[in-house]
Write an enzyme that holds these catalytic residues in place. Structure first.
Site, PDB file in Angstrom:
ATOM      1  N   ILE A  14       0.856  18.098   5.351  1.00  0.00           N
ATOM      2  CA  ILE A  14       0.054  17.766   4.321  1.00  0.00           C
ATOM      3  C   ILE A  14      -0.720  16.158   4.367  1.00  0.00           C
ATOM      4  CG2 ILE A  14       0.123  17.201   1.724  1.00  0.00           C
ATOM      5  CD1 ILE A  14       2.478  19.740   1.699  1.00  0.00           C
ATOM      6  N   SER A 141       7.289  17.260  -6.107  1.00  0.00           N
ATOM      7  CA  SER A 141       7.553  18.366  -5.716  1.00  0.00           C
ATOM      8  C   SER A 141       7.911  19.115  -6.949  1.00  0.00           C
ATOM      9  CB  SER A 141       8.512  18.621  -4.845  1.00  0.00           C
ATOM     10  OG  SER A 141       9.045  19.901  -4.577  1.00  0.00           O
ATOM     11  N   TYR A 166      17.149  18.360  -2.315  1.00  0.00           N
ATOM     12  CA  TYR A 166      15.572  18.048  -2.189  1.00  0.00           C
ATOM     13  C   TYR A 166      15.070  17.470  -3.542  1.00  0.00           C
ATOM     14  CZ  TYR A 166      10.860  18.694  -1.390  1.00  0.00           C
ATOM     15  OH  TYR A 166       9.348  18.674  -1.031  1.00  0.00           O
ATOM     16  N   LYS A 170      13.775  14.024  -5.143  1.00  0.00           N
ATOM     17  CA  LYS A 170      12.186  13.964  -5.474  1.00  0.00           C
ATOM     18  C   LYS A 170      12.231  13.409  -6.875  1.00  0.00           C
ATOM     19  CE  LYS A 170       9.446  15.234  -2.082  1.00  0.00           C
ATOM     20  NZ  LYS A 170       8.513  14.490  -1.488  1.00  0.00           N
TER      21      LYS A 170
HETATM   22  N1  NAP Z   1       5.309  21.819   2.217  1.00  0.00           N
HETATM   23  C1  NAP Z   1       5.250  22.243   0.938  1.00  0.00           C
HETATM   24  O1  NAP Z   1       5.248  23.233   0.524  1.00  0.00           O
HETATM   25  C2  NAP Z   1       5.754  20.872  -0.097  1.00  0.00           C
HETATM   26  C3  NAP Z   1       5.824  21.442  -1.514  1.00  0.00           C
HETATM   27  C4  NAP Z   1       6.123  20.261  -2.203  1.00  0.00           C
HETATM   28  C5  NAP Z   1       6.085  19.201  -1.662  1.00  0.00           C
HETATM   29  N2  NAP Z   1       5.879  18.664  -0.536  1.00  0.00           N
HETATM   30  C6  NAP Z   1       6.031  17.473   0.010  1.00  0.00           C
HETATM   31  O2  NAP Z   1       4.714  17.144   0.609  1.00  0.00           O
HETATM   32  C7  NAP Z   1       5.050  15.958   1.748  1.00  0.00           C
HETATM   33  C8  NAP Z   1       4.622  16.585   2.767  1.00  0.00           C
HETATM   34  O3  NAP Z   1       5.391  17.521   3.203  1.00  0.00           O
HETATM   35  P1  NAP Z   1       5.026  18.462   4.611  1.00  0.00           P
HETATM   36  O4  NAP Z   1       5.318  20.021   4.334  1.00  0.00           O
HETATM   37  O5  NAP Z   1       3.533  18.352   5.054  1.00  0.00           O
HETATM   38  O6  NAP Z   1       6.167  18.131   5.704  1.00  0.00           O
HETATM   39  P2  NAP Z   1       6.303  18.122   7.366  1.00  0.00           P
HETATM   40  O7  NAP Z   1       5.637  19.447   7.922  1.00  0.00           O
HETATM   41  O8  NAP Z   1       7.662  17.917   7.369  1.00  0.00           O
HETATM   42  O9  NAP Z   1       5.388  16.808   7.748  1.00  0.00           O
HETATM   43  C9  NAP Z   1       5.171  16.707   9.230  1.00  0.00           C
HETATM   44  C10 NAP Z   1       5.046  15.131   9.259  1.00  0.00           C
HETATM   45  O10 NAP Z   1       5.999  14.367   8.602  1.00  0.00           O
HETATM   46  C11 NAP Z   1       6.482  13.513   9.712  1.00  0.00           C
HETATM   47  N3  NAP Z   1       7.651  13.052   9.618  1.00  0.00           N
HETATM   48  C12 NAP Z   1       8.854  13.872   9.359  1.00  0.00           C
HETATM   49  N4  NAP Z   1      10.076  13.431   9.277  1.00  0.00           N
HETATM   50  C13 NAP Z   1       9.662  11.957   9.478  1.00  0.00           C
HETATM   51  C14 NAP Z   1      10.547  10.830   9.556  1.00  0.00           C
HETATM   52  N5  NAP Z   1      12.016  10.770   9.544  1.00  0.00           N
HETATM   53  N6  NAP Z   1       9.798   9.504   9.852  1.00  0.00           N
HETATM   54  C15 NAP Z   1       8.765   9.691   9.899  1.00  0.00           C
HETATM   55  N7  NAP Z   1       7.917  10.517   9.878  1.00  0.00           N
HETATM   56  C16 NAP Z   1       8.204  11.681   9.684  1.00  0.00           C
HETATM   57  C17 NAP Z   1       6.132  14.123  11.034  1.00  0.00           C
HETATM   58  O11 NAP Z   1       5.848  13.206  11.967  1.00  0.00           O
HETATM   59  P3  NAP Z   1       6.635  13.484  13.469  1.00  0.00           P
HETATM   60  O12 NAP Z   1       5.979  14.623  14.152  1.00  0.00           O
HETATM   61  O13 NAP Z   1       6.521  12.200  14.218  1.00  0.00           O
HETATM   62  O14 NAP Z   1       8.145  13.663  13.283  1.00  0.00           O
HETATM   63  C18 NAP Z   1       4.725  14.548  10.465  1.00  0.00           C
HETATM   64  O15 NAP Z   1       3.778  13.674  10.617  1.00  0.00           O
HETATM   65  C19 NAP Z   1       6.436  15.691   1.572  1.00  0.00           C
HETATM   66  O16 NAP Z   1       6.903  14.573   0.504  1.00  0.00           O
HETATM   67  C20 NAP Z   1       6.974  17.080   0.894  1.00  0.00           C
HETATM   68  O17 NAP Z   1       8.174  16.797   0.128  1.00  0.00           O
HETATM   69  C21 NAP Z   1       5.585  19.615   0.429  1.00  0.00           C
END
Ligand code: NAP
Length: 299
Positions: A14, A141, A166, A170
């Site tokens: 995202i 979230s 989690y 949040k």
């Molecule tokens: N996906 C969903 O369904 C969902 C639903 C509700 C809320 N959210 C929220 O939306 C946000 C984004 O979620 P997402 O699903 O896109 O997550 P994700 O798939 O884990 O995002 C990947 C990104 O996070 C980076 N990252 C992960 N851990 C890191 C760390 N310790 N330090 C620096 N960079 C880090 C990765 O970089 P690297 O490749 O360098 O590790 C990559 O750029 C989060 O806050 C999540 O809680 C998501």
């Protein structure tokens, strides 16, 4: 005047879609992540979207408060040197862990989802205030609804259930978001939360198929819970980035603060528990104790 945006965890999922949306809206975009290869690939996509304002990658592991401090120093120095405002900070980093983990003795979901964005934001407040009008967008979230509302310690009493922990982290961050909005009233810095709803990303790939992620009572309904997880996280990250992009850019939000942008990219009422003064106070105490804005220097 150049508009700049920093998106944490902006090299994938995202966060990358948010970065591309802000680049398309004319921002000079910086993405933060751990992996240099993913950082370079993200910058390439940003530059293809917005050749006039090249993207930039900054490396930091946001599960390390020392690296958060170093990142904040670097960003504050850069903005002081160039004189460019920091217009938008999107605290997008988040993580859910099926099995309990900690870093330097601090439980990882509370660290990554709350203490890390809390500390980055606090350290950048002088830069954001100097660059006002500016916006802070904290990614929240729907999992806040399953949180144990106990914030005396970093870890709540009872067993570890990743989805609930989690959600609790949040919830702490949402309470902080609304508290900060009130604190920064009339400074020109708006503080918003954005709920992406759900998307198929690295974070949701695998974690939500493990029944140990939910409490024993929800586990009794596991087939139903699993189907709900699958349905709600099947969409593209580009759609889930809309709430963050709207929170960061919508002119209708100018001058507004403490607003939560819901999964349909429209303002929604904040989750009530996040406004409970006792909860807000407890989160404030925990945050100050475990993520002090001045690092301990040792004796
Ligand atoms: N996906 C969903 O369904 C969902 C639903 C509700 C809320 N959210 C929220 O939306 C946000 C984004 O979620 P997402 O699903 O896109 O997550 P994700 O798939 O884990 O995002 C990947 C990104 O996070 C980076 N990252 C992960 N851990 C890191 C760390 N310790 N330090 C620096 N960079 C880090 C990765 O970089 P690297 O490749 O360098 O590790 C990559 O750029 C989060 O806050 C999540 O809680 C998501």
């Amino acid at each position: 005047m150049t508009k700049t945006a920093v998106i944490t965890a902006g090299t994938g999922g995202i966060g990358l879609e948010t970065a591309l949306g802000l680049a398309a809206a004319g921002f000079a975009v910086t993405v933060v992540g751990r992996d240099a290869g993913r950082g370079a690939a993200a910058v390439e996509r940003i530059n293809a979207t917005q050749p006039a304002r090249p993207g930039r990658f900054l490396a930091a592991d946001l599960a390390s408060l020392d690296q958060v401090r170093a990142l904040a120093d670097r960003m504050a120095d850069d903005h002081a040197t160039t004189g460019e405002p920091l217009t938008v900070l999107v605290n997008n980093v988040g993580a859910m862990f099926a099995r309990r983990q900690d870093r330097d003795g601090v439980e990882a979901s509370f660290l990554v989802n709350h203490l890390s964005p809390y500390l980055l934001t606090e350290l950048l407040l002088p830069t954001l205030t100097a660059g006002a009008p500016s916006r802070i967008v904290n990614v929240t979230s729907g999992a806040v609804a399953v949180a144990k509302r106990v914030f005396e310690e970093v870890e709540p009493p009872g067993g570890y259930y990743g989805f609930h922990w989690y959600g609790r982290a949040k919830l702490a961050n949402l309470a902080y978001t609304l508290d900060l909005a009130a604190r920064l009233e009339a400074t020109g810095v708006s503080v918003l939360a954005a709920d992406p709803g759900g998307a198929a990303t690295d974070m949701t790939d695998g974690t939500l198929t493990d029944p140990r992620i939910v409490s024993p009572s929800l586990r009794l309904l596991w087939p139903l819970v699993r189907r709900t997880f699958e349905r709600s996280t099947s969409g593209p990250a580009s759609a889930a980035a809309r709430p963050s992009i709207v929170a960061a850019t919508d002119p209708a939000l100018t001058g507004r603060t403490g607003v939560v942008i819901g999964p349909r990219a429209r303002p929604v009422a904040p989750f009530r528990a996040a406004t409970d003064p006792r909860l807000v106070q407890a989160v404030r105490r925990l945050s100050q104790a475990h993520a002090p804005t001045t690092a301990a220097t040792g004796a």
